[in-house]
Design an enzyme around this catalytic site. Structure first.
Site, mmCIF file in Angstrom:
data_model
loop_
_atom_site.group_PDB
_atom_site.id
_atom_site.type_symbol
_atom_site.label_atom_id
_atom_site.label_comp_id
_atom_site.label_asym_id
_atom_site.label_seq_id
_atom_site.Cartn_x
_atom_site.Cartn_y
_atom_site.Cartn_z
ATOM 1 N N ASP A 223 0.986 4.053 -3.033
ATOM 2 C CA ASP A 223 0.563 5.433 -2.811
ATOM 3 C C ASP A 223 1.669 6.430 -3.113
ATOM 4 O O ASP A 223 1.442 7.463 -3.757
ATOM 5 C CB ASP A 223 0.092 5.610 -1.367
ATOM 6 C CG ASP A 223 -1.179 4.840 -1.070
ATOM 7 O OD1 ASP A 223 -1.828 4.376 -2.024
ATOM 8 O OD2 ASP A 223 -1.522 4.697 0.115
ATOM 9 N N GLY B 50 -24.512 11.514 -15.242
ATOM 10 C CA GLY B 50 -24.504 12.341 -14.036
ATOM 11 C C GLY B 50 -23.921 11.588 -12.854
ATOM 12 O O GLY B 50 -23.227 10.582 -13.009
ATOM 13 N N GLU C 156 0.832 -1.211 0.000
ATOM 14 C CA GLU C 156 0.000 0.000 0.000
ATOM 15 C C GLU C 156 0.858 1.250 0.000
ATOM 16 O O GLU C 156 0.630 2.177 -0.775
ATOM 17 C CB GLU C 156 -0.928 -0.005 1.214
ATOM 18 C CG GLU C 156 -1.824 1.206 1.294
ATOM 19 C CD GLU C 156 -2.813 1.275 0.146
ATOM 20 O OE1 GLU C 156 -2.836 2.315 -0.540
ATOM 21 O OE2 GLU C 156 -3.542 0.303 -0.070
ATOM 22 N N SER D 33 -7.564 1.797 -3.674
ATOM 23 C CA SER D 33 -6.270 2.269 -3.178
ATOM 24 C C SER D 33 -5.438 2.871 -4.303
ATOM 25 O O SER D 33 -4.595 3.734 -4.066
ATOM 26 C CB SER D 33 -5.474 1.113 -2.554
ATOM 27 O OG SER D 33 -5.834 0.910 -1.214
ATOM 28 N N ASP E 290 -17.767 11.726 -17.413
ATOM 29 C CA ASP E 290 -18.885 10.983 -16.835
ATOM 30 C C ASP E 290 -18.769 9.503 -17.200
ATOM 31 O O ASP E 290 -18.585 9.154 -18.362
ATOM 32 C CB ASP E 290 -20.198 11.558 -17.363
ATOM 33 C CG ASP E 290 -21.408 11.092 -16.579
ATOM 34 O OD1 ASP E 290 -21.222 10.442 -15.530
ATOM 35 O OD2 ASP E 290 -22.537 11.381 -17.015
ATOM 36 N N ILE E 291 -18.873 8.632 -16.198
ATOM 37 C CA ILE E 291 -18.815 7.191 -16.409
ATOM 38 C C ILE E 291 -20.244 6.662 -16.342
ATOM 39 O O ILE E 291 -20.926 6.836 -15.330
ATOM 40 C CB ILE E 291 -17.946 6.499 -15.335
ATOM 41 C CG1 ILE E 291 -16.592 7.219 -15.185
ATOM 42 C CG2 ILE E 291 -17.761 5.029 -15.671
ATOM 43 C CD1 ILE E 291 -15.762 7.293 -16.443
ATOM 44 N N ASP F 188 -23.511 9.125 -9.724
ATOM 45 C CA ASP F 188 -24.041 7.828 -9.310
ATOM 46 C C ASP F 188 -23.176 7.276 -8.175
ATOM 47 O O ASP F 188 -22.020 7.671 -8.021
ATOM 48 C CB ASP F 188 -24.074 6.846 -10.487
ATOM 49 C CG ASP F 188 -22.719 6.679 -11.157
ATOM 50 O OD1 ASP F 188 -21.817 6.061 -10.545
ATOM 51 O OD2 ASP F 188 -22.544 7.172 -12.290
#
Length: 603
Positions: free
Chosen positions: A303, A581, A299, A520, A562-563, A583
Site C-alpha cells: 500500500d 457500462g 500489505e 489490495s 470501460d472493461i 457491472d
C-alpha cells in the site's frame, strides 16, 4: 456556514434520567446471532477476570441531516458542491442527544463506572470502557466464551447474544465486542489464482497500446510498476505538489508495519526522485511500527510503496491501527478487541486536518459483521465524506463469494447464510458494500480484462443508493430472467464502483522483489490517481473532491476505461460478467487521468 440543528426527542424525559431504576426494568435481548459463523467453534468459558474493552455506540439522531449535507456537497450539479463541513459542524450532526449521555452515564455508574473510567469520542457518540468479563456478563446479561477459528487457530472472546434493560434500548445502538466474528482480512495473495495466466512475454523495449490509446511498455503485461500505472492510466507527465495542502492516507490493520528500508529500496528502483523522502507514521490503539525485516507487512509495504510512490512529493500518512485478536486462552494475556474501524474512525474524525484521499485494503464477508456495527461504521465513512475525504476500499478477492470456481470439484463452497438456515447466497464484502465509500475492483493484462478474483455484487445490509440507480438497473436488465435468483439482493448497494490493475505488482518485501495479486493492489493504485486529481483541484484553488460516487455515476464514468471482458466466479458459479457500462465486476472501469483531470477542473 449556519446549520439548523434539529433535536429529535427520545421517549423518556431528560429530567427523569437520573432517577431511572435500571434494575427494575426487564432485560431484553439487544442483539443476537444464531451461532458463531462458519469456521468458528466454542472452545471454553471466558475467564471472569479477563479484561474486555467494550465500545458503546450511542444513537446519532441528526444523521439524516448529515447524510443530506454529504449528498449535496458531493453532487457536481448541486449549488453546494464542494462546500464540505468543518470538524465542528460534522460533530454537531454526529452527537447523541444530551439525555442519552445522562441515561447511559447513570447506567454505567450503577455498575461502578465513574466518569474517569469512561473514554468518549470527539463527538461523544462512542463510549469506551474497560471491564472484566464477569462485570460485562452482569451488565449485558450474557455469558462470554472463548471461540477458536478452525483454520487459523486464533482465539477471541465473544458471545452470541446480549441484553440490556429495555429502557436502555433507545439510548444505545450497539456494544462490541459481543456478537462480532469478522476477521477483516487483507485482500492480497502472493500466489496467482489457478486460472490466472500471465500474458505472453514481449521482446524487450517493445510497446503495446494502452487503454488511453497511448503506447505502454510491453513489460507491463507481466509486471506492474509505478511507471506502468502512470503509462496505463495516462498520467506520465503529471507532477504533484508538496505544498498545496494535498495529502494521501493509507490505513493498516492487524499489526501490519510498513518497512522503511524496503520502501527506500522500492523508491530507488521505481521512483528514484522519491528516494530519501519520508512519510508520517501514526499509531492508533496500539498499532505497530516494528522496523525489523521479520515484522515487515506485505500489505503495508504494498500500500505505501505504490500509494506514496505514485503520488510523491504529496505528503503521505500511514495509519497503523491495532485490533488484531491477540487473546491467548492459555496465557490469558492481552485485551481482546477486533473492531479496528471504530478505533480508526474515532481517531481520524477527531483530527482538525485529514488527508483528502484515504485507501484501505481490508474487509470481510458482510454477514460476519453485525448489521448494527456495519451501519454505524458506514455512518462514520459518511462523516469523512462530508468533511471532503475520498474514502476508498478494495472490493475483495473472492469474486461473488468464496472464489470457488469449479462445480465438479469435491470441495464444498462456503456460500451460505449464517442465520441457522444455511440458505445458499453470494457473499458481499464489507466495508466495500457501504454506500458512502468508493469500492475498487480488479483488472489484469493489456488490453484490460476483469480479474477473476475481483470482488463484486450486492449488499444485503444497505439499500441501493439513488446515485447508482440508473447504472445498476441497466446492468440488471441485461441478465437473463432468473439469473442467480435468490443468491443476491438485486435492490442492495451494488459494488465495485471502479477498478484498477490488480495483479503482478512488484513489491519490495524483506529486500526482495515480490509479485502480489489482489484488489489490495487496486485500491492504493486507484486512490493515488484520485489524490493526483485532488492535487490538480487544490492547485487551481478549488476544493477536494470528497465523496466520489455521485460524481463518478453522473459524469466521471465518461473518463474511465470501460472493461467489458471477464467474470468474477465464486460460490461454484461463473459469477457476474463484465460488460459495456457499469457491472458488478469492474464497476465503471479504470481511470484515464488526463480525461478525469479535465472533468474535475471544470467543476
Amino acid at each position: 456556514m449556519l446549520m439548523r440543528l434539529v433535536l429529535l426527542s427520545l421517549p423518556f424525559a431528560a429530567a427523569l434520567a437520573s432517577a431511572i431504576p435500571f434494575r427494575g426494568y426487564q432485560h431484553k435481548v439487544k442483539e443476537s446471532i444464531h451461532g458463531p459463523p462458519s469456521g468458528w467453534y466454542r472452545h471454553a468459558p471466558a475467564p471472569k477476570h479477563h479484561m474486555l474493552e467494550l465500545k458503546i455506540a450511542l444513537p446519532q439522531p441528526k444523521f439524516p441531516e448529515l447524510e443530506q449535507h454529504l449528498l449535496e456537497v458531493s453532487d457536481p450539479s448541486h449549488a453546494r458542491y464542494g462546500a464540505h463541513l468543518s470538524k465542528q459542524e460534522t460533530e454537531a450532526l454526529m452527537a447523541p442527544h444530551p439525555e442519552t449521555l445522562d441515561v447511559v452515564g447513570n447506567w454505567l455508574a450503577l455498575h461502578g463506572l465513574a466518569e474517569e473510567d469512561i473514554t468518549r469520542s470527539s463527538a461523544n457518540d462512542w463510549v469506551t470502557i474497560h471491564v472484566p468479563v464477569g462485570l460485562a456478563e452482569e451488565m449485558l446479561t450474557t455469558d462470554y466464551h472463548v471461540y477458536r477459528h478452525v483454520q487459523t487457530g486464533e482465539s477471541i472472546i465473544r458471545t452470541t447474544s446480549y441484553s440490556l434493560p429495555e429502557i436502555l434500548h433507545d439510548y444505545i445502538d450497539l456494544i462490541q465486542p459481543t456478537t462480532m466474528f469478522a476477521r477483516f482480512k487483507a485482500f492480497k495473495s502472493t500466489l496467482h489464482w489457478t486460472n490466472h495466466t500471465p500474458a505472453d512475454s514481449c521482446p524487450s523495449g517493445s510497446t503495446i497500446t494502452g487503454p488511453a490509446g497511448n503506447q505502454v511498455n510491453a513489460s507491463c503485461n507481466n509486471t506492474i510498476t509505478v511507471s506502468c500505472l502512470r503509462q496505463l492510466y495516462n498520467a506520465v507527465d503529471y507532477n504533484t505538489s508538496a505544498t498545496n495542502g494535498n495529502a494521501l492516507g493509507i490505513t493498516g490493520y492487524l499489526n501490519e508495519s510498513t518497512n522503511n528500508v524496503d520502501l527506500q529500496q522500492f523508491y530507488r528502483l521505481q521512483n528514484p526522485s522519491a528516494y530519501g523522502s519520508n512519510y508520517t507514521s501514526v499509531s492508533i490503539h496500539g498499532g505497530k511500527n516494528n522496523q525489523s525485516y521479520e515484522a515487515a507487512g506485505l500489505e503495508a509495504n504494498l500500500d505505501t510503496q505504490f500509494g506514496f510512490g505514485l503520488t510523491w512529493p504529496t505528503p503521505g500518512t500511514f495509519y497503523s491501527t491495532g485490533g488484531e485478536p491477540i487473546f491467548n486462552p492459555d496465557l490469558l494475556t492481552g485485551i481482546d478487541t477486533n473492531e479496528p474501524y471504530s478505533y480508526w474512525l474515532e481517531y481520524i474524525l477527531a483530527q482538525d486536518t485529514i488527508p483528502q484521499s484515504i485507501s484501505t485494503s481490508y474487509g470481510d464477508d458482510e454477514q460476519t459483521v453485525p448489521r448494527s456495527y456495519a451501519h454505524r461504521i458506514c455512518s462514520g465513512m459518511a462523516a469523512l465524506g462530508a468533511r471532503g475525504v475520498s474514502v476508498i476500499f478494495s472490493s475483495g478477492d473472492g469474486g461473488v463469494g468464496d472464489g470457488v470456481v469449479y462445480p465438479d470439484k469435491p470441495l464444498g463452497h462456503q456460500c451460505y447464510s449464517n442465520d441457522g438456515l444455511k440458505t445458499p447466497m453470494f457473499l458481499p464484502v464489507f466495508p466495500a458494500s457501504c454506500p458512502y465509500v468508493t469500492a475498487v475492483g480488479g483488472t489484469v493484462h493489456i488490453p484490460e480484462t476483469a480479474a477473476n478474483f475481483s470482488g463484486g455484487g450486492f449488499s444485503n445490509y444497505f439499500h441501493r443508493p439513488s446515485y447508482q440507480d440508473a447504472a445498476v438497473s441497466a446492468y440488471l436488465a441485461t441478465l437473463a430472467p432468473g439469473t442467480y435468483q435468490g443468491l443476491y439482493n438485486s435492490t442492495g448497494r451494488a459494488y465495485p464502483d471502479v477498478s484498477s490493475q490488480s495483479a503482478s505488482f512488484s513489491v519490495i518485501y524483506q529486500g526482495q522483489a515480490t509479485p502480489l495479486d489482489g484488489t489490495s493492489c487496486a485500491a492504493p493504485a486507484f486512490t493515488a490517481f484520485v489524490s493526483m486529481l485532488n492535487d490538480a483541484r487544490l492547485s487551481a484553488g478549488k476544493t477536494a473532491l470528497g465523496f466520489l460516487n455521485p460524481f463518478l455515476y453522473s459524469s466521471g464514468y465518461t473518463a474511465l476505461n470501460d472493461i467489458t471482458e471477464g467474470r468474477n466466479p465464486g460460490c461454484q458459479t461463473e459469477g457476474f460478467n463484465a460488460t459495456v457500462g457499469w457491472d458488478p465486476v469492474t464497476g465503471y472501469g479504470t481511470p484515464n487521468f488526463e480525461k478525469l483531470k479535465d472533468l474535475v477542473l471544470a467543476m
